[in-house]
Each structure stands twice: as structure tokens, then as C-alpha cells.
Design an enzyme around this catalytic site. Sequence first.
Site, PDB file in Angstrom:
ATOM      1  N   HIS A 235      90.207  -4.275  64.640  1.00 26.43           N
ATOM      2  CA  HIS A 235      91.002  -3.719  63.547  1.00 26.43           C
ATOM      3  C   HIS A 235      90.883  -4.552  62.288  1.00 26.43           C
ATOM      4  CE1 HIS A 235      92.857  -0.938  66.408  1.00 26.43           C
ATOM      5  NE2 HIS A 235      92.803  -0.177  65.340  1.00 26.43           N
TER       6      HIS A 235
ATOM      7  N   ARG B 254      64.937  20.451  50.807  1.00 29.99           N
ATOM      8  CA  ARG B 254      63.523  20.516  51.224  1.00 29.99           C
ATOM      9  C   ARG B 254      63.470  20.934  52.701  1.00 29.99           C
ATOM     10  NH1 ARG B 254      62.948  15.983  47.302  1.00 29.99           N
ATOM     11  NH2 ARG B 254      61.097  16.369  46.048  1.00 29.99           N
TER      12      ARG B 254
ATOM     13  N   ARG C 247      64.953  25.545  49.542  1.00 27.75           N
ATOM     14  CA  ARG C 247      63.564  25.839  49.221  1.00 27.75           C
ATOM     15  C   ARG C 247      62.852  26.203  50.522  1.00 27.75           C
ATOM     16  NH1 ARG C 247      59.643  21.335  46.869  1.00 27.75           N
ATOM     17  NH2 ARG C 247      59.823  20.452  48.945  1.00 27.75           N
TER      18      ARG C 247
ATOM     19  N   GLU D  23      56.033  24.725  39.227  1.00 29.35           N
ATOM     20  CA  GLU D  23      55.398  23.423  39.454  1.00 29.35           C
ATOM     21  C   GLU D  23      53.875  23.500  39.349  1.00 29.35           C
ATOM     22  OE1 GLU D  23      56.407  21.917  43.384  1.00 29.35           O
ATOM     23  OE2 GLU D  23      56.355  23.915  44.249  1.00 29.35           O
TER      24      GLU D  23
ATOM     25  N   ASN E 153      57.157  16.833  39.868  1.00 30.85           N
ATOM     26  CA  ASN E 153      56.221  15.979  40.634  1.00 30.85           C
ATOM     27  C   ASN E 153      54.862  16.667  40.727  1.00 30.85           C
ATOM     28  OD1 ASN E 153      58.630  14.660  41.052  1.00 30.85           O
ATOM     29  ND2 ASN E 153      58.887  15.391  43.140  1.00 30.85           N
ATOM     30  N   ASP E 154      54.893  17.911  41.174  1.00 23.97           N
ATOM     31  CA  ASP E 154      53.629  18.632  41.271  1.00 23.97           C
ATOM     32  C   ASP E 154      53.137  19.087  39.898  1.00 23.97           C
ATOM     33  OD1 ASP E 154      52.730  18.563  43.934  1.00 23.97           O
ATOM     34  OD2 ASP E 154      54.400  19.855  44.507  1.00 23.97           O
TER      35      ASP E 154
ATOM     36  N   ARG F  45      48.975  12.815  43.163  1.00 22.39           N
ATOM     37  CA  ARG F  45      50.211  12.035  43.237  1.00 22.39           C
ATOM     38  C   ARG F  45      50.230  11.092  44.441  1.00 22.39           C
ATOM     39  NH1 ARG F  45      54.717  16.777  44.712  1.00 22.39           N
ATOM     40  NH2 ARG F  45      55.994  15.147  45.629  1.00 22.39           N
TER      41      ARG F  45
ATOM     42  N   CYS G 102      64.094  19.914  39.376  1.00 19.88           N
ATOM     43  CA  CYS G 102      64.418  19.248  40.641  1.00 19.88           C
ATOM     44  C   CYS G 102      63.397  18.182  41.009  1.00 19.88           C
ATOM     45  CB  CYS G 102      64.567  20.261  41.775  1.00 19.88           C
ATOM     46  SG  CYS G 102      63.040  21.136  42.129  1.00 19.88           S
TER      47      CYS G 102
HETATM   48  C1  PEP Z   1      58.174  18.727  42.810  1.00 19.43           C
HETATM   49  O1  PEP Z   1      56.997  19.013  43.029  1.00 19.43           O
HETATM   50  O2  PEP Z   1      58.583  18.277  41.729  1.00 19.43           O
HETATM   51  C2  PEP Z   1      59.189  18.922  43.877  1.00 19.43           C
HETATM   52  C3  PEP Z   1      60.459  18.803  43.643  1.00 19.43           C
HETATM   53  O3  PEP Z   1      58.744  19.214  45.118  1.00 19.43           O
HETATM   54  P1  PEP Z   1      58.091  18.157  46.108  1.00 19.43           P
HETATM   55  O4  PEP Z   1      58.235  16.796  45.511  1.00 19.43           O
HETATM   56  O5  PEP Z   1      58.794  18.313  47.405  1.00 19.43           O
HETATM   57  O6  PEP Z   1      56.668  18.615  46.147  1.00 19.43           O
HETATM   58 MG    MG Z   2      56.424  20.273  44.712  1.00 23.07          MG
END
Ligand code: PEP
Ligand code: MG
Length: 558
Positions: A188, A295, A331, A429, A452-453, A463, A500
Amino acid sequence: MQVCCGKSVFGGIAIGKICVFSKKEKQIKRIKIENPEKEIERYADATQKASEQLAGLYEKALKEVGEANAAIFEIHQMMLEDEDYTDSVKNIITSQKVNAEYAIGVTADNFANMFSAMEDDYMRARAADVKDISERLLSILEGNGMDMLEADEPVIILADDLAPSETVQMDKDNILSFVTVHGSVNSHTAILARTMSIPALVSTRLELSEELNGRNAIVDGFEGILYLDPDEAIMQKMQQRKSEEDEKKKLLLDLKGKEDVTLDGHKLMLYANIGNAKDLALVLKNDANGIGLFRSEFIYLESKDYPTENEQFQIYKSVAETMAGKRVIIRTLDIGADKKVDYFSLEPEENPALGYRAIRICLTQTDIFKTQLRAILRASVYGNIAIMYPMITSVGEVRQIKQIMEEVKKELDEQQIAYGEVMQGIMVETPAAVMVSDELAREVDFFSIGTNDLTQYTLAIDRQNPKLDAFYDAHHPAVLKMIRMVVENAHKAGIWAGICGELGADTELTQEFLDMGVDELSVSPGRVLPIRKIVRETDLAKYREKKNNILQRGVTSC
Ligand code: PEP
Ligand code: MG
């Protein structure tokens, strides 16, 4: 410098001087007595007094650490009256004609040993509670108070062990951290330390001695380490970590529950990205207003075979329920490229990032896609679910998806299986999606930009390749112009657009995104509050004015 390892009870960094909390060893003498009844009466009076003290401690704890944690003092009161304990004390007094102190000491040892030998962690930790109530009785019988901490500045407490009553009686303003040589993470005292948010270690490998008093120390509650006489490098590192933590705590306190709105009234939807249901605790802790990217491929990545409709349904349902009406954007499956799943038996490819992935798999293996859509639609009855599709490049793909969605809904209708209204959006993307975003916007309910993509495909930078990191310019004007264009096209068609990808969490760009009219940012949970802070401190009109002035000055000086 000396480094001592222990078990962390609560994270956080404490830096300060040491105060050794040593309890005066109670010497219990075995004294022969003539009148056992009188001795039992002494014991009963002490029990009564102890019970009154515990009631006082309960009230104090109730105010400081809440009802659930204060309950330990009610349990102590019950333990005092426990028949087995009381019978044992009385029996030793009468059968051996000895003093109450001795009878209590023997009973305490026997009961503590019995608890310590138990399998169950919780019961083992109760040994400390028996010792605690027995110490209290002995102090009352001897006419002394309980041992108290004597410190007039905030200190790191080092102790052999701490009883809950000792912990709660300490003045919190004077405690930076608790470090004990013994004690369990289930005790405790540990629970109280956690509730009081005080960095604490138990079972610390440490030679306790009075000469540690006043020495400098650092407690790293994240790693479970006590540094004695820390050197300069550790001191600097820990100070830095501590100020980061302090800043985070301050943000949490100040910003939880606050609206994501600029000073001049522009609202932002601030959501979080998750990979699975386990991330939800962090989402709630960081007060995100929804999930902007779930995701879902992680469900597939964590499975040994295709997850069934029901398995997926249960996961989506629990996420929707936990978010309690806040939007959850799922997604659909985005495997391929770096996300490989054995049971999909995907053939090796020359250029996997440009290969058979995401929506391309779903549109060609429609049975897999339909299973996921059915699971999501069924779960939509339990919350506010939206769907978005990854790696879109054309209007044709979106129309195909809508067609499949209609088929799935029809099947559910025929089977009389309920589903709710779900918004359908797409991830933007690929540069192709950006360039036809005006047309795409007329087909869907929202856009979410996957930077990102999008950066990978726009800058032609893999990447996954660390050698290209130096070339990866996250703020490249091509990407920023694309984001602006997508948002404008979304608004022209009357839909909203968010980000995102990781760039959405870049606080250097938050104001720029607001200027572009980005409606939503979905970021990792730990980034929610730093962004909220910037949003709430921004006056968008002033930011735009400043930006225009800089642009104009640039033009005139050319
Ligand atoms: C992106 O591509 O920005 C994304 C959010 O998807 P992931 O990174 O899962 O490819
Ligand atoms: Mg992506």
C-alpha cells in the site's frame, strides 16, 4: 557516484538531498506478570486508542489520496479487531503469563511470516500491514508516538521499509521521493506513492546508513535507479529530463478538457493515431478528441492467420465503446511495402513501395476486404465510427470501393444485421490523389493527408532507406503546397481535410496548418497537448498579417 538499482513504483525524476528515515529499534522485553486480566485490559485499551488513531489517519488520507487508497486504514482497523490476531495475543498473555508487548511482538512475527509465505502477491504484501498495526500498539503501550520524519526542506527519503501509516503521515510538501531497501510494488505504500504521483523505488540494492543523510541524490523513477552523489553528466541529463517531465505535467494540468480553438475562434479537431486497442489508455490520458487514424493492419500483423470478422468486430467495437461517442476513423488494411504479413503470401517485388499494397490488395481480393468492411459496419452501432481508405490514386478506385460497400450493406440487410451510419473518407498520400483532389472531394466525406507516403512519393525518397535521411526535407515546399491545395479543394466541395502523417505533429508547422485551413490533425497521443497549447495561443488573423508583411517585404526587396 554510486548507482543503485531498485524496482520502480512510480515514474518521474527527483533531485535533492537524502534524508534517512530510521526507525528506533523497539526492544521488546519478555516480562513475567502476575495478573493476566490486567494485561489483557492494557492490550484492549491500546487497541481502542490505535483504532481512534487509524480513524484519524483515514480522514487525513481521504482528503489527500482519495477513498480507494484511504481504505487501507479501515482495513488496519479491521485487522486490529481480527479474531485470530486478538486470540493469539490474549492466549500468549494468559498461557505464558507474559506482558502484552511481548505477546504482540510474537503474534506480529508469526502472522507476518505466515503472510510472507503465501503464494499470492497481494497476500504476501499484507505482512507489512500486520507489522504496522503491531508497531502502533507497541508505541501506544510504551507511551511513545510513532516515528516521524524530521525534515524542514523537500528531501528524498531513504528507508529500510515504510508502513502505509508512516507514508501518509509524512508532510507531502517535504517529500521528493521514497526509496526503500525492502517492500513490494504491490504494497500500500507503493500504491500511495503512485496516487500521490511521487517518484518511488522499492527493493533497492543499497547499504542504508545514517551517513547518507544530507548527500546529493537523483531518483530516476522511469528506469528504477538511485544515483548517489551524481556526477555532472548525469545531473545535466536528469535535470533536462525532469524539466521535460515538469513541462508535460503542466501541460496536462492546464490543457486537459480545454477546447482546441485559436484566440480568434478557429476550431481544430485534434485527434490521435493508434495501432491497436492497447494505445487507448494513452489517448484518454492525453485527452485527444477522437481517433484520426486507427492503423487496422496491425490486427493482421499481430495475427498468425487472417483475423475473422468476429475477431475484428470485437476490437473495433471495444475501441468505439471506449471512445464513447467521439469519432474513431478506422483505416482499412494497409499492408504491403514495409508491412509484410506471411499468410498473405505476397510475392517479392522490385519496388514494394510502388507495388501491390493497401487498397490494391483490397480491390483484387475482395473477400478479405468485405470481411473487414462487415466487421467495421457492425461495430459502428456501438459508437461514432468512420472509415478511410489508403493509397488512393483515382476516382475510379473510390467508385469501386463504394460499389463493394453497397454490396456489403446489402448482404447485412438481407441477414438483418444492424449497422450504423459511417462516414467514408480517403487518405491523400499519393501525388495523383492530390492532383485530382477536386474530383475526389465530390466522392467522399473527408480527406486525411498521409504526409509520410506523400513525402516519399513526391520527393522520390524511399522512406525506409536511412541513407536518404539527409535528403528527406519534411518541410519541402512541394509537400506544403500540396497540403494547401488538398485543403482548398476539400473546402470547395464542402468536406473537411486533416493530416494524419507525422508532419501533422510538427509543432513548427501548427500555425501554418491553421493558416492553410487544415480542419483536423491526428497525431501520436503524446503530441496532442503540445499542439493544443500552440493552437490556444495562436491569433490566426495576426499570424496571417505577420506572414503577409514578411512576404511583401520579400517582394519589394527583390
Ligand atoms: C502516411 O503515409 O502518412 C500515413 C499516415 O500512413 P502510414 O504511415 O501508415 O503509411
Ligand atoms: Mg501511408
